[in-house]
Design a protein around this motif. Sequence first.
Motif, mmCIF file in Angstrom:
data_model
loop_
_atom_site.group_PDB
_atom_site.id
_atom_site.type_symbol
_atom_site.label_atom_id
_atom_site.label_comp_id
_atom_site.label_asym_id
_atom_site.label_seq_id
_atom_site.Cartn_x
_atom_site.Cartn_y
_atom_site.Cartn_z
ATOM 1 N N GLN A 7 0.888 -1.130 -0.051
ATOM 2 C CA GLN A 7 0.096 -0.137 -0.111
ATOM 3 C C GLN A 7 0.905 1.148 0.031
ATOM 4 O O GLN A 7 1.940 1.245 0.622
ATOM 5 C CB GLN A 7 -0.939 0.001 1.025
ATOM 6 C CG GLN A 7 -1.933 1.262 1.355
ATOM 7 C CD GLN A 7 -2.692 1.362 2.347
ATOM 8 O OE1 GLN A 7 -2.370 0.977 3.460
ATOM 9 N NE2 GLN A 7 -4.112 1.758 2.129
ATOM 10 N N ALA A 8 0.518 2.122 -0.776
ATOM 11 C CA ALA A 8 1.138 3.523 -1.092
ATOM 12 C C ALA A 8 0.622 4.385 0.279
ATOM 13 O O ALA A 8 -0.477 4.575 0.695
ATOM 14 C CB ALA A 8 0.971 4.123 -2.155
ATOM 15 N N PRO B 178 -0.692 9.091 -4.294
ATOM 16 C CA PRO B 178 -0.642 7.672 -4.389
ATOM 17 C C PRO B 178 -0.672 7.119 -5.728
ATOM 18 O O PRO B 178 -0.811 5.921 -5.947
ATOM 19 C CB PRO B 178 -1.985 7.113 -3.495
ATOM 20 C CG PRO B 178 -2.749 8.492 -3.256
ATOM 21 C CD PRO B 178 -1.872 9.668 -3.664
ATOM 22 N N ASP B 179 -0.862 7.978 -6.715
ATOM 23 C CA ASP B 179 -0.892 7.469 -8.116
ATOM 24 C C ASP B 179 0.285 6.428 -8.560
ATOM 25 O O ASP B 179 0.200 5.753 -9.217
ATOM 26 C CB ASP B 179 -0.819 8.574 -9.071
ATOM 27 C CG ASP B 179 -0.763 8.108 -10.472
ATOM 28 O OD1 ASP B 179 -1.784 7.336 -10.603
ATOM 29 O OD2 ASP B 179 -0.201 8.554 -11.589
ATOM 30 N N ARG B 180 1.171 6.545 -7.539
ATOM 31 C CA ARG B 180 2.607 5.710 -7.749
ATOM 32 C C ARG B 180 2.163 4.213 -7.762
ATOM 33 O O ARG B 180 2.908 3.236 -8.313
ATOM 34 C CB ARG B 180 3.811 6.220 -6.870
ATOM 35 C CG ARG B 180 3.447 5.802 -5.425
ATOM 36 C CD ARG B 180 4.659 6.096 -4.400
ATOM 37 N NE ARG B 180 4.435 5.907 -3.289
ATOM 38 C CZ ARG B 180 3.871 6.640 -2.080
ATOM 39 N NH1 ARG B 180 3.182 7.710 -2.423
ATOM 40 N NH2 ARG B 180 3.663 5.969 -0.890
ATOM 41 N N ASN B 181 1.049 3.970 -6.879
ATOM 42 C CA ASN B 181 0.658 2.493 -6.873
ATOM 43 C C ASN B 181 0.015 1.962 -8.282
ATOM 44 O O ASN B 181 0.311 1.106 -8.614
ATOM 45 C CB ASN B 181 -0.060 2.119 -5.654
ATOM 46 C CG ASN B 181 0.187 0.945 -4.832
ATOM 47 O OD1 ASN B 181 0.192 -0.087 -5.388
ATOM 48 N ND2 ASN B 181 0.721 1.250 -3.610
ATOM 49 N N ARG B 182 -0.632 2.995 -8.797
ATOM 50 C CA ARG B 182 -1.355 2.558 -10.081
ATOM 51 C C ARG B 182 -0.264 2.332 -11.059
ATOM 52 O O ARG B 182 0.041 1.251 -11.800
ATOM 53 C CB ARG B 182 -2.259 3.698 -10.385
ATOM 54 C CG ARG B 182 -3.003 3.491 -11.566
ATOM 55 C CD ARG B 182 -2.555 4.111 -13.094
ATOM 56 N NE ARG B 182 -1.810 5.245 -13.071
ATOM 57 C CZ ARG B 182 -1.107 6.041 -13.993
ATOM 58 N NH1 ARG B 182 -0.768 4.835 -14.885
ATOM 59 N NH2 ARG B 182 -0.575 7.086 -13.970
ATOM 60 N N HIS C 99 -4.185 -7.904 -8.281
ATOM 61 C CA HIS C 99 -5.120 -7.072 -8.091
ATOM 62 C C HIS C 99 -4.525 -5.657 -7.790
ATOM 63 O O HIS C 99 -3.667 -5.401 -7.170
ATOM 64 C CB HIS C 99 -6.148 -7.737 -6.842
ATOM 65 C CG HIS C 99 -7.156 -6.816 -6.597
ATOM 66 N ND1 HIS C 99 -8.196 -6.642 -7.085
ATOM 67 C CD2 HIS C 99 -7.333 -5.972 -5.462
ATOM 68 C CE1 HIS C 99 -9.049 -5.789 -6.527
ATOM 69 N NE2 HIS C 99 -8.610 -5.390 -5.438
ATOM 70 N N TYR C 100 -5.313 -4.753 -8.535
ATOM 71 C CA TYR C 100 -4.888 -3.282 -8.014
ATOM 72 C C TYR C 100 -6.080 -2.645 -7.540
ATOM 73 O O TYR C 100 -7.132 -2.793 -8.380
ATOM 74 C CB TYR C 100 -4.096 -2.606 -9.264
ATOM 75 C CG TYR C 100 -4.187 -1.230 -9.179
ATOM 76 C CD1 TYR C 100 -3.460 -0.698 -7.974
ATOM 77 C CD2 TYR C 100 -4.791 -0.210 -9.962
ATOM 78 C CE1 TYR C 100 -3.427 0.643 -7.712
ATOM 79 C CE2 TYR C 100 -4.755 1.068 -9.910
ATOM 80 C CZ TYR C 100 -4.103 1.593 -8.744
ATOM 81 O OH TYR C 100 -4.134 2.851 -8.369
ATOM 82 N N THR D 109 -1.828 -3.046 -4.054
ATOM 83 C CA THR D 109 -1.680 -3.853 -5.208
ATOM 84 C C THR D 109 -1.620 -5.279 -4.454
ATOM 85 O O THR D 109 -0.727 -5.340 -3.380
ATOM 86 C CB THR D 109 -0.338 -3.674 -5.867
ATOM 87 O OG1 THR D 109 -0.673 -2.268 -6.425
ATOM 88 C CG2 THR D 109 -0.261 -4.513 -6.924
ATOM 89 N N ALA D 110 -2.186 -6.356 -4.966
ATOM 90 C CA ALA D 110 -1.926 -7.529 -4.362
ATOM 91 C C ALA D 110 -1.130 -8.239 -5.458
ATOM 92 O O ALA D 110 -1.329 -8.275 -6.704
ATOM 93 C CB ALA D 110 -2.979 -8.361 -4.356
#
Lengths: 409, 409
Positions: free
Chosen positions: B64-65, B79-83, B105-106, B113-114
């Motif tokens: 998680q971001a 938190p767009d960095r996780n996308r 999974h996102y 992200t999983a």
Amino acid sequence: MSNTDFKTEYFTMKEEDVIQYVKTELSFFKEDAKLECKEIGDGNLNYVFLVKDEVHGDSIIIKQAGPVARISDEFKLSPDRNRIESEILKIHDELAEGFVPKVYHYDPIMNCTAMEDLSDHTIMRDALMNKESFPLFADHITTFMVNTLLLSSDVVMEHKKKKDLVKSFVNPELCEISEDLVFTEPFFDCVRNDVFAGTRDFVEKEIWSDDALKLETAKLKFDFMANAQSLIHGDLHTGSVFIKPDSTKVIDPEFAFYGPAGYDVGNVIANLIFAYVNGVVTMDEGSEKSEYVGFLEKTITDVIDLFNNKFKVAWDTYVTEQTAKYPGFMDHYLASILKDTAGIAGCELIRRTVGLAHVKDLTSIESAEKRTRAEKVCLAVGKAFILERENLHSGENYMEILNQKMNEI
Amino acid sequence: MSNTDFKTEYFTMKEEDVIQYVKTELSFFKEDAKLECKEIGDGNLNYVFLVKDEVHGDSIIIKQAGPVARISDEFKLSPDRNRIESEILKIHDELAEGFVPKVYHYDPIMNCTAMEDLSDHTIMRDALMNKESFPLFADHITTFMVNTLLLSSDVVMEHKKKKDLVKSFVNPELCEISEDLVFTEPFFDCVRNDVFAGTRDFVEKEIWSDDALKLETAKLKFDFMANAQSLIHGDLHTGSVFIKPDSTKVIDPEFAFYGPAGYDVGNVIANLIFAYVNGVVTMDEGSEKSEYVGFLEKTITDVIDLFNNKFKVAWDTYVTEQTAKYPGFMDHYLASILKDTAGIAGCELIRRTVGLAHVKDLTSIESAEKRTRAEKVCLAVGKAFILERENLHSGENYMEILNQKMNEI
């Protein structure tokens, strides 16, 4: 009338639709206006309507993106280019006020933009074909280019804001046109090329068979695709300039994206050279160079030299980037723009001579012999600019090559 | 428990939230699973949870971001960095299958992200600190880099598709971190730097006072900001690699964007050099070079040479761009990547020694004298790489400079 509902679905407007559009969608004209509309576009991609109030004399331009390019329906284009154009005109107006038409309205459904009517100006290419001189042009266009190119770059603009603009102006379809027509097709015997009979032998020998030249064009092409340096106009030829003696307006920025700054400067230079070569080869034999040809010589020289000088002044005035202030960095950065300028000028000279999209400066020359000479000069100059681009630092350097090729050919 | 509604609003999860999340949002575990969760992150930006089913042994990672960087709340990050991370992992899995964890999974609301649990792997930096050797690493990482870098470039990818990816991965905040921490702050006496006492004199004299060096770092910085060449990982150090003898997995691509291909290769080289320098300076006096140090020498050499060789093979296999096939263009293109590789390796060596974010390879050296020697070597090597980057073509070239500086200092 095709349709009068402008709110739901795009359709290509006719003159009577545009009058209706202006009446219902804009509050530009006075209540008792009596509107006339005429389609005046001669570009490759759009429809341009001039709407005029015969009672009070007010006027406006409505520019609508068509669903395909007018030059050839091979080019299917997203109408997003009209969004790009209207946004770029606003940005240019901020960075270089007075050098672009004012935008009054942008409509994302009809894909059209309402903008300032510049009917008192002339398209510069047409004016040059009439041998008109514009002594202020070099000063105007270099101010426009230094401001739009330097101030939109990482040297001056806050880097996150610049990246937002990069994202906003990714322009895949219009860039593809340039990638194909400027950098690829002119350098081999492509079916879409349009080579004048008298010039063909020269093209086969001097352009299509020259591996060293082709290698350099590939470098320029990949730089065009990857170097997100400045928010460039992307199509800055003399047909994208509205001019009168005291005013220069840059129009049609639908090819805009973040690319090499030298692309715009190179296009201006190449298109001035087309006019110059036309002016020289169509002179009566034995006559002196006209004032007009002298104006072009001076303008070609001044565009390079004024760009250089103003760039340095603007750098000192506007630079915000700490590392850009390191000693030597400005010289490095400017040198790379000048190198690109020469390379792009070379590509434009070659592609407008042998590629799909020609210039009237060459095609209008009636004598086949003179046209062939003019085209060979443009090709030879273009080739020299590409191969020697590292060494072209001043307007004088450009004129030397130009005069040398005019003398040889 | 902070919250159990995962559908409406982001919150930073704790271990018990993550168990709840996995149960309600994913169908990964068996019905009778008994889940344990542990936060195992040690990076700078994210929370990493390992969720394990004690009954059947299945496991998964939830990353998680957080709303701010863990290293310092000065860095406010979207938190767009996780996308970006989850999309890049999928792209990397397509371009270089087997070298990244699988993404299951996102979740754009929880910004998590999983992904595949790689607990049987070790973070490579830690393994290297334990003097473990990975003879397959050079082969694995060069396949990963050639595939992800070349196949995402204009040389191979259709140009409009590439531009869509450029747009999708504009990454202003993470790029700003690199612009500041890699290219700017280490080269002047910035308050955020963290300079080891014994090294300070050397830094002041050899780095901060060297105008020629600083000019080159500005060129590299502007190229980093403008050269949209390849979809780079953007943070490819040995802490972004999960490894075991027969497997290499590249993780944490949240810094990814279209940038210079040499950035990734340079980071790999620099971080292998940190391990090498650690290995050499911590040897007992008079002892032979260990097998481990030999492995590092060979790996540094091989990363450059295998990258070179595989790049050429992949070029011949995958190139689709007509102009890229011109004779000489591949050599030009590869030479520019190798030049960037050396320049970036140099910046990484310097910034990880004196900047905000250090590496354990240096900070863990207990003897102040040995640590000082190690740091000076890294700085001197980094400087030489930057200044001589035009001439570093082979693994041997790199080892020559490295050994020369080890002998001198």
